[in-house]
Write a protein that holds these residues in place. Structure first.
Motif, PDB file in Angstrom:
ATOM      1  N   TYR A 141      68.269 -33.862 -11.845  1.00 48.04           N
ATOM      2  CA  TYR A 141      67.431 -34.020 -10.754  1.00 48.04           C
ATOM      3  C   TYR A 141      67.905 -34.366  -9.527  1.00 48.04           C
ATOM      4  N   LEU A 142      68.058 -33.538  -8.543  1.00 50.69           N
ATOM      5  CA  LEU A 142      68.562 -33.774  -7.373  1.00 50.69           C
ATOM      6  C   LEU A 142      67.499 -33.191  -6.226  1.00 50.69           C
ATOM      7  N   PRO A 143      66.655 -34.004  -5.741  1.00 50.35           N
ATOM      8  CA  PRO A 143      65.343 -33.524  -4.908  1.00 50.35           C
ATOM      9  C   PRO A 143      66.204 -33.342  -3.671  1.00 50.35           C
ATOM     10  N   PRO A 144      66.361 -32.383  -2.815  1.00 46.09           N
ATOM     11  CA  PRO A 144      67.091 -32.220  -1.376  1.00 46.09           C
ATOM     12  C   PRO A 144      66.472 -33.230  -0.527  1.00 46.09           C
ATOM     13  N   SER A 145      65.384 -33.753  -0.463  1.00 38.63           N
ATOM     14  CA  SER A 145      65.022 -34.587   0.461  1.00 38.63           C
ATOM     15  C   SER A 145      65.684 -36.030   0.493  1.00 38.63           C
ATOM     16  N   GLU A 146      66.113 -36.269  -0.924  1.00 41.40           N
ATOM     17  CA  GLU A 146      66.567 -37.654  -0.866  1.00 41.40           C
ATOM     18  C   GLU A 146      68.239 -37.427  -0.537  1.00 41.40           C
ATOM     19  N   THR A 147      68.759 -36.392  -0.308  1.00 42.83           N
ATOM     20  CA  THR A 147      70.179 -36.287   0.311  1.00 42.83           C
ATOM     21  C   THR A 147      70.186 -36.288   1.691  1.00 42.83           C
TER      22      THR A 147
END
Length: 183
Positions: A141-147
């Motif tokens: 799970y890698l939400p783009p908003s958290e990078t």
């Protein structure tokens, strides 16, 4: 060893005679020769990117050998499109298509990594894999908003792919040693 058999097929005025021989022994010998020619078995790793992560062309040249990337494309694609030896674009309509793709690939690859920014997809895929007894699918799970940036997201995905390839290779090489110690 089974002896050859003659089979006669009657076609009215004509008769066909066929000699049938088992070829199992030849097939086994051919497979052994093929394996020797291949050398050591390479890790076959499948990476699935959902529709949110359209970065397949960026990571494709940087993944370890033996890795195939399946990039989900939502609109404009009717069938799978092989872009290169390591990148395949796959039409997907919804999360269910991603789940089915990952579970299908689990039967074709040693390990499947699924990258998504959708928490519902993570949960659905984990449940479906568990119900079907599939153990070689890992969901990330890698939400783009958290990078902080797209480059950072790409580096994180590449790091996880390399770690999975490395751990799978080291497990495969340690298994024969374990078997020898038991004898």
């Amino acid at each position: 060893m089974v002896e050859p058999r003659r089979v006669v097929i009657d076609f009215g005025e004509f008769e066909v005679e066929v000699v049938v021989r088992p070829k199992a022994r030849r097939v086994v010998v051919e497979r052994v020769v093929e394996r020797r020619a291949e050398g050591p078995r390479r890790t076959r790793l499948a990476v699935v990117l959902d529709q949110m992560l359209r970065i397949g062309s960026f990571i494709e040249p940087r993944v370890p050998e033996g890795t195939t990337i399946y990039e989900g494309v939502g609109v404009g694609l009717e069938k799978e499109l092989k872009v290169s030896d390591a990148l395949i674009r796959v039409p997907v309509r919804d999360d269910y298509d991603i789940c089915e793709l990952a579970l299908r690939l689990a039967g074709e690859h040693d390990k499947v990594l699924v990258f998504t920014g959708d928490k519902a997809l993570v949960n659905d895929l984990k449940v479906m894999a568990s119900e079907r007894g599939v153990e070689n699918v890992a969901v990330h799970y890698l939400p783009p908003s958290e990078t902080a940036s797209r480059a950072q997201l790409i580096e994180e995905i590449l790091k996880r792919i390399r770690e999975a390839a490395q751990s799978h290779t080291s497990q495969a090489s340690s298994e024969p040693r374990k078997a020898n110690k038991q004898n």
